[in-house]
Design a protein around this motif. Structure first.
Motif, PDB file in Angstrom:
ATOM      1  N   THR A 135      -0.698   7.182  -3.365  1.00 29.89           N
ATOM      2  CA  THR A 135      -0.483   5.813  -3.843  1.00 29.89           C
ATOM      3  C   THR A 135      -1.780   5.205  -4.377  1.00 29.89           C
ATOM      4  O   THR A 135      -2.870   5.548  -3.931  1.00 29.89           O
ATOM      5  N   ILE A 136      -1.607   4.318  -5.340  1.00 32.12           N
ATOM      6  CA  ILE A 136      -2.701   3.482  -5.825  1.00 32.12           C
ATOM      7  C   ILE A 136      -2.263   2.048  -5.604  1.00 32.12           C
ATOM      8  O   ILE A 136      -1.163   1.659  -6.020  1.00 32.12           O
TER       9      ILE A 136
ATOM     10  N   VAL B  14      -4.233  10.694  -3.538  1.00 31.92           N
ATOM     11  CA  VAL B  14      -3.668  10.790  -4.887  1.00 31.92           C
ATOM     12  C   VAL B  14      -3.835  12.195  -5.440  1.00 31.92           C
ATOM     13  O   VAL B  14      -4.931  12.762  -5.422  1.00 31.92           O
TER      14      VAL B  14
ATOM     15  N   CYS C   2      -4.770   6.521 -14.362  1.00 31.49           N
ATOM     16  CA  CYS C   2      -3.768   6.389 -13.299  1.00 31.49           C
ATOM     17  C   CYS C   2      -3.666   4.944 -12.827  1.00 31.49           C
ATOM     18  O   CYS C   2      -2.575   4.449 -12.539  1.00 31.49           O
TER      19      CYS C   2
ATOM     20  N   VAL D 184       1.285   9.048 -10.850  1.00 30.49           N
ATOM     21  CA  VAL D 184       0.720  10.152 -10.078  1.00 30.49           C
ATOM     22  C   VAL D 184       1.846  10.971  -9.460  1.00 30.49           C
ATOM     23  O   VAL D 184       2.957  10.482  -9.239  1.00 30.49           O
TER      24      VAL D 184
ATOM     25  N   TYR E 186      -7.173   4.015  -3.643  1.00 28.61           N
ATOM     26  CA  TYR E 186      -6.489   5.269  -3.957  1.00 28.61           C
ATOM     27  C   TYR E 186      -6.298   5.998  -2.627  1.00 28.61           C
ATOM     28  O   TYR E 186      -7.262   6.191  -1.875  1.00 28.61           O
TER      29      TYR E 186
END
Length: 579
Positions: free
Chosen positions: A396-397, A344, A385, A392, A341
Motif C-alpha cells: 500500500t501507498i 510495495v 506509483c 502497485v 510506502y
C-alpha cells in the motif's frame, strides 16, 4: 455515463436524441411517399391527355406541382432539424469519447501514439455524424422502394412481383458482400489511423530526426511500412468493391430491368396497361434501379466506412481502464503531506523482475527527502506509483494514512506538484501555460510567482510578453526557461507535496545554478513535503534526509554528512562527481 459496449452507447445516443431521430424517420417516410406520388401524377396526366376528354388536366397539374413542393419541403425541414441537432451530436460525441480517453492511465498514454489517439477521437465523431446523415438517406431509399411497390401493385401486380422477386435475390447477396466489405473497411481504417499516429510522432520529433541526419532511415523504418500497410488494405478494399460488389450489383440490376421492360411491352400489346401505366412502371423501375444504386453507394461509401471508423475508434478508446477510481473513492481537498510506502511490490508486466521489492518508506509532513541511485534503481517508479501512474501489484501507498487507491485520482494529484526533467507545455501563450496550475489566479499573483521563479524578466523580453505563444511542447523556450515556468506553476499551485524528478539534470552548469536558486527560494517559503530525485548529489546536500536506492530497495538512509561518513554507495557516487 458508462457504456459496456458500442451497442449500449448507440442506444443511449438514440434515447438522448429520440425526438430528432423520430422526426427523421417521419420525414424519410413522407419524402419517400411523395417521390413516388409525383411520378404517379405524371401517369395520370399522360392517361388524361390520351383520353378523349382531359377535363381534370389542370387539377392533376396542380397536384403534381404540390407534391413536388412537398417532396422538396421534407428535405428542407430535414436541413432545419440538422441545423438544430447535428452540432449537438457533434459536441456530445467528441466529449463522450474524450472523457473516456482521459480516464486511461498515464502509462496508457505513454504506450500509444498521441496522433493515433487524436485521430481515433475525431474519426469516432465523424463516424457518428456521417452515420446519422447516411441512415436518413438509406431510410428514404427504403421508403421510396416500399411505396413504389405499393403503387406498382395498384397499377399492375405482375410488375410489382418482378421487383419483389429481384429484391428477394438482391438483398441477401448484397448483404453477404457488404459484411465481407465491412471487414476490409475496418482494416483500412485501422491502418490509416496508425499512419496518422506514426506521421504525427515523426513530425513531433523532427528536430531529433534532422539533427541525427537520418531522415531516410526514419522514413524507411517507420513511416513507409505503415503507409504500405495502409496502401495494401486500401487496394484490397477497392478490388473487392470493383470486382465483386459493383459487378454483381450491375448484373442483377440489369437483369431486373430487362425482365421488367419485356413484361411491360407484352402488357401494353395486350391492352392490360395504359400508356400512362407503361410510362409510370418504366419510370419507377428505373427509379428503383437508381434508388438501389444510391442504397448501395450509401452503404458502401458512407455507412460501412462510418461503422468501421466507429468500431475501430470505440474498441481502441473503450478498452479496459488499467487505473480506475473505486466507486466509493473519496475526494480530498487538503493534506498534511505525510506519505508512507508499505511492502510495495511493482514490476512492468508479468514474469519480469520487480522494480520495487517489498519497498518500505515513511515520509513525515514537511520533510525534505532526497532520493539517489543508479539508473534502473526504481527512483522514478517510486514517484509514478505515488501519482498512480499505474497501480502497485501488492502493498500500500498512503497519503495522511489513507490508501491512495481509495482517493480519486484527480484530487490525489491536486495534492502534488511535480517538476519533471521533461516539462509539459501546451501550444498556447505563456499565461495560459501558467494558469494551468491555478486557473483562477489573478495576473499579479502569476507575476509574483514568476518573479520568485526568476522567469518574469525573461517573459517580458519575449515578443508579446505573457501572451507569447510558446510553440508545441514549449519549443520556443530554452530548457532553463521551461524549467522556471514549471517552478512558477508549482509556486502557484502550492500543493502539500512537491516532487522534483531530475529537475536540473539536462541543463548546463550556469542554468542549473539559476534553476537551483529558484528551487531553493521556493523551498524556503514552502512548508510542503519535498521528494527530490537527482543524479547531481550537490543539489541534495541540504535535504533533511537522503535515501540511496538499489534494485528497488533502500540500501542507505541519512543526512548528507552521515552518508559520507558511512563510506557506502552514496560516498562512492559523491566522490565520482567530485572528479
Amino acid at each position: 455515463m458508462a457504456h459496456h459496449s458500442l451497442k449500449s452507447y448507440m442506444k443511449d445516443l438514440a434515447r438522448q436524441y429520440k425526438v430528432y431521430f423520430s422526426l427523421l424517420i417521419v420525414i424519410a417516410l413522407v419524402a419517400g411517399f411523395f417521390s413516388v406520388a409525383v411520378e404517379y401524377k405524371i401517369k395520370e396526366i399522360i392517361d388524361s391527355i390520351a383520353s378523349e376528354y382531359a377535363t381534370n388536366l389542370g387539377w392533376l397539374l396542380f397536384l403534381f406541382v404540390l407534391y413536388k413542393f412537398l417532396y422538396h419541403g421534407m428535405y428542407f425541414i430535414n436541413r432545419l432539424l440538422a441545423i438544430r441537432y447535428m452540432p449537438r451530436i457533434l459536441e456530445s460525441s467528441v466529449l463522450d469519447i474524450y472523457r473516456q480517453t482521459v480516464k486511461h492511465s498515464l502509462h496508457w498514454f505513454d504506450s500509444n501514439l498521441a496522433g493515433e489517439i487524436s485521430n481515433k477521437i475525431f474519426d469516432f465523431q465523424n463516424g457518428i455524424t456521417t452515420l446519422v446523415n447516411s441512415s436518413f438517406r438509406l431510410l428514404n431509399v427504403v421508403a421510396s422502394i416500399i411505396f413504389a411497390l405499393l403503387f406498382l401493385a395498384y397499377v399492375n401486380s405482375s410488375t410489382a412481383l418482378v421487383i419483389l422477386g429481384f429484391i428477394a435475390v438482391y438483398t441477401p447477396v448484397i448483404a453477404i458482400l457488404l459484411k465481407k466489405q465491412l471487414k476490409y473497411y475496418q482494416n483500412t481504417t485501422t491502418a490509416r489511423q496508425q499512419v496518422v499516429g506514426v506521421v504525427n510522432d515523426s513530425v513531433s520529433n523532427i528536430f531529433g530526426v534532422k539533427v541525427i541526419g537520418n531522415l531516410s532511415a526514419e522514413k524507411n523504418r517507420t513511416v513507409k511500412p505503415a503507409i504500405q500497410k495502409w496502401r495494401l488494405w486500401d487496394r484490397k478494399t477497392r478490388q473487392f468493391d470493383a470486382f465483386f460488389v459493383d459487378n454483381i450489383d450491375t448484373l442483377l440490376v440489369t437483369a431486373m430491368t430487362a425482365i421488367q421492360i419485356y413484361l411491360l411491352a407484352k402488357l401494353l400489346q395486350s391492352g392490360e396497361i395504359t400508356a400512362g401505366g407503361f410510362a409510370f412502371v418504366t419510370m419507377v423501375t428505373l427509379k428503383i434501379h437508381t434508388q438501389l444504386e444510391g442504397f448501395l453507394d450509401t452503404l458502401l461509401f458512407s455507412i460501412n466506412p462510418s461503422i468501421a471508423q466507429i468500431r475501430s475508434s470505440y474498441s481502441f478508446i473503450y478498452t479496459a481502464v488499467d487505473v480506475e477510481d473505486k466507486p466509493n473513492a473519496k475526494t480530498i481537498s487538503e493534506s498534511k503531506g505525510e506519505i508512507s510506502y508499505s511492502n510495495v511490490n511493482f514490476g512492468y508486466g508479468q514474469g519480469v523482475e520487480p522494480i520495487l521489492k517489498d519497498f518500505n518508506l515513511n515520509i513525515k509532513p514537511g520533510e525534505r527527502l532526497g532520493i539517489v541511485g543508479t539508473s534502473g534503481a526504481g527512483k522514478t517508479t517510486l514517484v509514478k506509483c505515488l501519482l498512480r501512474y499505474f497501480d502497485v501489484q501488492s502493498g500500500t501507498i498512503k497519503l495522511d494514512g489513507q490508501n491512495i487507491d481509495e482517493i480519486t485520482q484527480e484530487s490525489l494529484r491536486q495534492m502534488l506538484s511535480v517538476i519533471p526533467q521533461d516539462i509539459t507545455m501546451f501550444h498556447r501563450s505563456v499565461m495560459d501555460n501558467l494558469k494551468l496550475a491555478k486557473p483562477e489566479a489573478a495576473d499579479e499573483e502569476i507575476f509574483e510567482a514568476c518573479r520568485k521563479a526568476r522567469i518574469h524578466d525573461d517573459i517580458l523580453r519575449m515578443p508579446e510578453g505573457y501572451n507569447t505563444v510558446v510553440g508545441e511542447r514549449g519549443v520556443k523556450l530554452s530548457g532553463g526557461q521551461r524549467q522556471r515556468v514549471a517552478i512558477a506553476r508549482a509556486i502557484l499551485k502550492d500543493a502539500p507535496v512537491l516532487v522534483l524528478d531530475e529537475a536540473t539534470s539536462s541543463l548546463d552548469t550556469t542554468t542549473e545554478h539559476l534553476i537551483q536558486e529558484s528551487i531553493n527560494d521556493m523551498l524556503e517559503s514552502s512548508k510542503a513535503t519535498v521528494i527530490a530525485i537527482a543524479h547531481r548529489l550537490s543539489t541534495l546536500k541540504h535535504m533533511d534526509r537522503i535515501i540511496v536506492m538499489n534494485r528497488g530497495q533502500i540500501t542507505e538512509s541519512g543526512t548528507h554528512d552521515k552518508l559520507i561518513a558511512q563510506g557506502g554507495i552514496y560516498k562512492q557516487l559523491w566522490d565520482m562527481q567530485l572528479i
